[in-house]
Design an enzyme around this catalytic site. Sequence first.
Site, PDB file in Angstrom:
ATOM      1  N   LYS A 180       0.832  -1.219   0.000  1.00  0.00           N
ATOM      2  CA  LYS A 180       0.000   0.000   0.000  1.00  0.00           C
ATOM      3  C   LYS A 180       0.860   1.261   0.000  1.00  0.00           C
ATOM      4  O   LYS A 180       0.626   2.181  -0.766  1.00  0.00           O
ATOM      5  CB  LYS A 180      -0.904   0.051   1.245  1.00  0.00           C
ATOM      6  CG  LYS A 180      -1.971  -1.007   1.306  1.00  0.00           C
ATOM      7  CD  LYS A 180      -2.982  -0.708   2.410  1.00  0.00           C
ATOM      8  CE  LYS A 180      -2.384  -0.718   3.803  1.00  0.00           C
ATOM      9  NZ  LYS A 180      -1.961  -2.030   4.278  1.00  0.00           N
ATOM     10  N   ARG A 189      -9.915   0.747   8.715  1.00  0.00           N
ATOM     11  CA  ARG A 189      -9.494  -0.638   8.957  1.00  0.00           C
ATOM     12  C   ARG A 189     -10.593  -1.440   9.638  1.00  0.00           C
ATOM     13  O   ARG A 189     -10.420  -2.631   9.851  1.00  0.00           O
ATOM     14  CB  ARG A 189      -8.271  -0.643   9.861  1.00  0.00           C
ATOM     15  CG  ARG A 189      -6.923  -0.711   9.130  1.00  0.00           C
ATOM     16  CD  ARG A 189      -5.847  -0.620  10.187  1.00  0.00           C
ATOM     17  NE  ARG A 189      -4.601  -1.221   9.845  1.00  0.00           N
ATOM     18  CZ  ARG A 189      -3.538  -0.557   9.383  1.00  0.00           C
ATOM     19  NH1 ARG A 189      -3.638   0.723   9.117  1.00  0.00           N
ATOM     20  NH2 ARG A 189      -2.410  -1.178   9.175  1.00  0.00           N
ATOM     21  N   ARG A 198      11.305  -6.588   5.521  1.00  0.00           N
ATOM     22  CA  ARG A 198      11.181  -5.176   5.149  1.00  0.00           C
ATOM     23  C   ARG A 198      12.141  -4.282   5.948  1.00  0.00           C
ATOM     24  O   ARG A 198      12.273  -4.446   7.160  1.00  0.00           O
ATOM     25  CB  ARG A 198       9.730  -4.794   5.467  1.00  0.00           C
ATOM     26  CG  ARG A 198       9.212  -3.590   4.867  1.00  0.00           C
ATOM     27  CD  ARG A 198       7.735  -3.710   4.662  1.00  0.00           C
ATOM     28  NE  ARG A 198       6.964  -3.551   5.901  1.00  0.00           N
ATOM     29  CZ  ARG A 198       5.669  -3.228   5.913  1.00  0.00           C
ATOM     30  NH1 ARG A 198       5.003  -3.056   4.791  1.00  0.00           N
ATOM     31  NH2 ARG A 198       5.024  -3.113   7.031  1.00  0.00           N
ATOM     32  N   ARG A 246      11.100  -1.624  11.089  1.00  0.00           N
ATOM     33  CA  ARG A 246      10.032  -1.058  11.917  1.00  0.00           C
ATOM     34  C   ARG A 246       9.854  -1.951  13.138  1.00  0.00           C
ATOM     35  O   ARG A 246       9.831  -3.169  12.998  1.00  0.00           O
ATOM     36  CB  ARG A 246       8.726  -1.055  11.111  1.00  0.00           C
ATOM     37  CG  ARG A 246       8.361   0.287  10.540  1.00  0.00           C
ATOM     38  CD  ARG A 246       7.196   0.198   9.618  1.00  0.00           C
ATOM     39  NE  ARG A 246       5.971  -0.314  10.239  1.00  0.00           N
ATOM     40  CZ  ARG A 246       4.778  -0.306   9.643  1.00  0.00           C
ATOM     41  NH1 ARG A 246       4.655   0.194   8.432  1.00  0.00           N
ATOM     42  NH2 ARG A 246       3.722  -0.799  10.244  1.00  0.00           N
ATOM     43  N   ARG A 270      -0.966  -8.715  13.371  1.00  0.00           N
ATOM     44  CA  ARG A 270      -1.492  -7.743  12.413  1.00  0.00           C
ATOM     45  C   ARG A 270      -2.249  -8.441  11.291  1.00  0.00           C
ATOM     46  O   ARG A 270      -3.259  -7.940  10.799  1.00  0.00           O
ATOM     47  CB  ARG A 270      -0.356  -6.869  11.858  1.00  0.00           C
ATOM     48  CG  ARG A 270       0.128  -5.863  12.905  1.00  0.00           C
ATOM     49  CD  ARG A 270       1.494  -5.308  12.592  1.00  0.00           C
ATOM     50  NE  ARG A 270       1.538  -4.568  11.355  1.00  0.00           N
ATOM     51  CZ  ARG A 270       2.645  -4.374  10.643  1.00  0.00           C
ATOM     52  NH1 ARG A 270       3.791  -4.864  11.056  1.00  0.00           N
ATOM     53  NH2 ARG A 270       2.591  -3.698   9.532  1.00  0.00           N
TER      54      ARG A 270
HETATM   55  P1  AMP Z   1       0.474   0.793   9.084  1.00  0.00           P
HETATM   56  O1  AMP Z   1       1.689   1.643   8.931  1.00  0.00           O
HETATM   57  O2  AMP Z   1      -0.679   1.241   8.244  1.00  0.00           O
HETATM   58  O3  AMP Z   1       0.760  -0.673   8.950  1.00  0.00           O
HETATM   59  O4  AMP Z   1      -0.019   0.988  10.609  1.00  0.00           O
HETATM   60  C1  AMP Z   1       0.790   0.643  11.703  1.00  0.00           C
HETATM   61  C2  AMP Z   1      -0.062   0.456  12.950  1.00  0.00           C
HETATM   62  O5  AMP Z   1      -0.740   1.682  13.278  1.00  0.00           O
HETATM   63  C3  AMP Z   1      -1.174  -0.583  12.836  1.00  0.00           C
HETATM   64  O6  AMP Z   1      -0.727  -1.909  13.070  1.00  0.00           O
HETATM   65  C4  AMP Z   1      -2.145  -0.105  13.927  1.00  0.00           C
HETATM   66  O7  AMP Z   1      -1.667  -0.461  15.214  1.00  0.00           O
HETATM   67  C5  AMP Z   1      -2.044   1.409  13.801  1.00  0.00           C
HETATM   68  N1  AMP Z   1      -3.044   1.925  12.845  1.00  0.00           N
HETATM   69  C6  AMP Z   1      -2.805   2.515  11.644  1.00  0.00           C
HETATM   70  N2  AMP Z   1      -3.961   2.835  11.029  1.00  0.00           N
HETATM   71  C7  AMP Z   1      -4.956   2.434  11.861  1.00  0.00           C
HETATM   72  C8  AMP Z   1      -6.370   2.466  11.784  1.00  0.00           C
HETATM   73  N3  AMP Z   1      -7.023   2.959  10.709  1.00  0.00           N
HETATM   74  N4  AMP Z   1      -7.077   1.962  12.834  1.00  0.00           N
HETATM   75  C9  AMP Z   1      -6.461   1.471  13.920  1.00  0.00           C
HETATM   76  N5  AMP Z   1      -5.123   1.379  14.050  1.00  0.00           N
HETATM   77  C10 AMP Z   1      -4.367   1.868  13.033  1.00  0.00           C
END
Ligand code: AMP
Length: 206
Positions: free
Chosen positions: A13, A88, A122, A153, A164
């Site tokens: 993404k 999400r 990654r 990360r 996740r």
């Molecule tokens: P990402 O970088 O999109 O993978 O997001 C990293 C982490 O941020 C996720 O595993 C969640 O813990 C939190 N997070 C990001 N976006 C959301 C969302 N829309 N709702 C809830 N938690 C989020």
Amino acid sequence: MNLIILGAPGAGKGTQAEKIIAKYRLPHISTGDIFRANIRSGTPVGLKAKGYIDKGQLVPDEVVIELVQGRLSEEDCKNGYLLDGFPRTLAQAQALDKITKIETVINLDVDLSKLLARIVGRRTCPVCNMGTNTAWDSYTKECPKCEVTYIQRPDDTEETVKNRLDVYNNQTVPLIEYYKRAGVLKNVNGMGTVDEVFAGVVEVLG
Ligand code: AMP
């Protein structure tokens, strides 16, 4: 253009989002990036979110919805935006429908069995944010441009990634049906090279 990019963790993404915002000149609203920036600068939102993120759990809906609502009301979102990592959950999608009208949802379709290895490999440059992967032939320990060691990360470890992926399957997959019913879902094959996948994205966006 009011867009969402949807897909499992590790589906690409973020990579596709960078290309989409450059071509269509849209602001990139990545809730994950916003949380990481808040954690780095120690804001109350960052402190609230950190515990959930470290465990691979979702930050509570009300926290994320408030954040996105605030961001979408900013001037640069007036003529469109790309949401990445939001919504999400169904509650987030329903809240979003009350705030704005989504035109297209790009769903990056990937083979879920390949994702764990992809995410654990990654790495990111801490200076220019460029991504790489230990599985790629081109992989080196340092970013060739910035000459600093790539970092992983903290939530890209195997245990957190498994959480996740479970969270994605249980809470985010229902959004595919939700947006299909709304008539705005476009599936794109996410299994090719970055450029091949992007060609699929451009085809659906026109
Ligand atoms: P990402 O970088 O999109 O993978 O997001 C990293 C982490 O941020 C996720 O595993 C969640 O813990 C939190 N997070 C990001 N976006 C959301 C969302 N829309 N709702 C809830 N938690 C989020």
